[in-house]
Design a protein around this motif. Structure first.
Motif, short mmCIF file in Angstrom:
data_model
loop_
_atom_site.label_atom_id
_atom_site.label_comp_id
_atom_site.label_asym_id
_atom_site.label_seq_id
_atom_site.Cartn_x
_atom_site.Cartn_y
_atom_site.Cartn_z
N GLU A 12 0.81 -1.22 0.00
CA GLU A 12 0.00 0.00 0.00
C GLU A 12 0.85 1.28 0.00
OE1 GLU A 12 -2.75 0.06 3.26
OE2 GLU A 12 -3.89 -1.64 2.47
N PHE A 13 2.09 1.18 0.43
CA PHE A 13 2.93 2.37 0.54
C PHE A 13 3.37 2.87 -0.83
CE2 PHE A 13 3.46 0.07 4.55
CZ PHE A 13 3.13 1.07 5.45
N ASN A 14 3.59 4.18 -0.92
CA ASN A 14 4.06 4.79 -2.17
C ASN A 14 5.33 4.11 -2.66
OD1 ASN A 14 2.00 6.65 -2.06
ND2 ASN A 14 3.28 8.31 -1.26
N ALA A 15 5.33 3.72 -3.93
CA ALA A 15 6.49 3.15 -4.62
C ALA A 15 6.95 1.81 -4.05
CB ALA A 15 7.66 4.14 -4.66
N ALA A 16 6.11 1.16 -3.24
CA ALA A 16 6.49 -0.15 -2.68
C ALA A 16 6.38 -1.22 -3.76
CB ALA A 16 5.59 -0.50 -1.50
N THR A 17 7.37 -2.12 -3.76
CA THR A 17 7.38 -3.24 -4.70
C THR A 17 7.68 -4.52 -3.94
OG1 THR A 17 9.73 -2.95 -5.19
CG2 THR A 17 8.16 -1.82 -6.65
N GLU A 18 7.33 -5.63 -4.55
CA GLU A 18 7.67 -6.95 -3.99
C GLU A 18 8.62 -7.63 -4.97
OE1 GLU A 18 5.36 -10.91 -2.31
OE2 GLU A 18 4.38 -9.66 -3.82
N GLU A 19 9.73 -8.11 -4.45
CA GLU A 19 10.72 -8.79 -5.27
C GLU A 19 11.08 -10.12 -4.60
OE1 GLU A 19 14.01 -6.16 -6.03
OE2 GLU A 19 12.68 -4.50 -6.56
N PHE A 20 11.77 -10.97 -5.35
CA PHE A 20 12.12 -12.31 -4.85
C PHE A 20 13.60 -12.63 -5.11
CE2 PHE A 20 7.66 -12.10 -5.91
CZ PHE A 20 7.06 -12.65 -4.78
N PRO A 21 14.52 -11.79 -4.60
CA PRO A 21 15.94 -12.02 -4.87
C PRO A 21 16.52 -13.26 -4.19
CG PRO A 21 15.69 -10.24 -3.30
CD PRO A 21 14.31 -10.61 -3.79
N PHE A 22 15.85 -13.76 -3.16
CA PHE A 22 16.35 -14.93 -2.42
C PHE A 22 15.60 -16.20 -2.78
CE2 PHE A 22 16.83 -11.20 0.49
CZ PHE A 22 18.18 -11.04 0.29
N SER A 27 9.42 -13.10 0.14
CA SER A 27 8.99 -11.81 -0.39
C SER A 27 9.84 -10.71 0.23
CB SER A 27 7.52 -11.55 -0.04
OG SER A 27 6.69 -12.45 -0.73
N VAL A 28 10.42 -9.88 -0.62
CA VAL A 28 11.22 -8.74 -0.18
C VAL A 28 10.48 -7.49 -0.65
CG1 VAL A 28 13.43 -7.55 -0.40
CG2 VAL A 28 13.36 -10.06 -0.31
N PHE A 29 10.06 -6.68 0.32
CA PHE A 29 9.32 -5.46 0.03
C PHE A 29 10.30 -4.29 0.08
CE2 PHE A 29 6.38 -8.55 1.73
CZ PHE A 29 5.40 -8.55 0.75
N LYS A 30 10.31 -3.52 -1.01
CA LYS A 30 11.26 -2.42 -1.15
C LYS A 30 10.54 -1.13 -1.51
CE LYS A 30 15.13 -5.21 -2.83
NZ LYS A 30 16.13 -5.34 -3.91
N VAL A 31 11.19 -0.03 -1.18
CA VAL A 31 10.77 1.29 -1.65
C VAL A 31 11.96 1.88 -2.40
CG1 VAL A 31 11.30 2.36 0.59
CG2 VAL A 31 9.85 3.55 -1.06
N LEU A 32 11.75 2.17 -3.67
CA LEU A 32 12.81 2.71 -4.53
C LEU A 32 14.10 1.91 -4.39
CD1 LEU A 32 12.12 6.54 -4.18
CD2 LEU A 32 11.27 4.94 -5.90
N GLY A 33 13.97 0.59 -4.39
CA GLY A 33 15.12 -0.31 -4.37
C GLY A 33 15.69 -0.62 -3.00
#
Length: 118
Positions: A12-22, A27-33
């Motif tokens: 829900e946060f601005n610019a939040a993304t979910e990635e799976f580097p591991f 789930s890894v949640f990031k904001v602007l990387g």
């Protein structure tokens, strides 16, 4: 809080993304990387790693048995929070928001302004 609710709240946060580097299970949640939350959403019990001010992290660990030093993280700055219903959802949400805000505060001013969070 269910895994689905945890995921939805983090996104829900601005610019939040979910990635799976591991791998697909984490789930890894990031904001602007930059990482602000990490969780194996299928794990039981459900846990989430969250960034925290060092002094507050220690206080939270003393206050709640569901909050411990961050697993596989810098234990001074990260907590692992067990999300199994014993800790009120309100507290979990506040901890996630605080983690996001801490990460955003460390971003360059121009990026913070893009997020409307000076």
């Amino acid at each position: 809080m269910t895994p689905r609710e945890l995921r939805a709240f983090c996104l829900e946060f601005n610019a939040a993304t979910e990635e799976f580097p591991f791998g697909p299970e984490t789930s890894v949640f990031k904001v602007l990387g930059k990482l602000f939350a990490l969780s194996a959403l299928d794990a039981r019990p459900l846990t989430v790693n969250l960034k925290c001010e060092p002094e507050i992290a220690v206080r939270l660990r003393e206050e709640y048995e569901e909050i411990v030093p961050g697993w596989h993280m810098n234990k001074r700055h990260w907590n692992t929070v067990t999300v199994d219903g014993r800790l009120p959802d309100r507290v979990v949400r506040e901890l996630i928001e605080d983690s996001y805000d801490l990460v955003v505060a460390g971003l360059p001013k121009a990026e913070r302004l893009r997020l409307d969070r000076p």
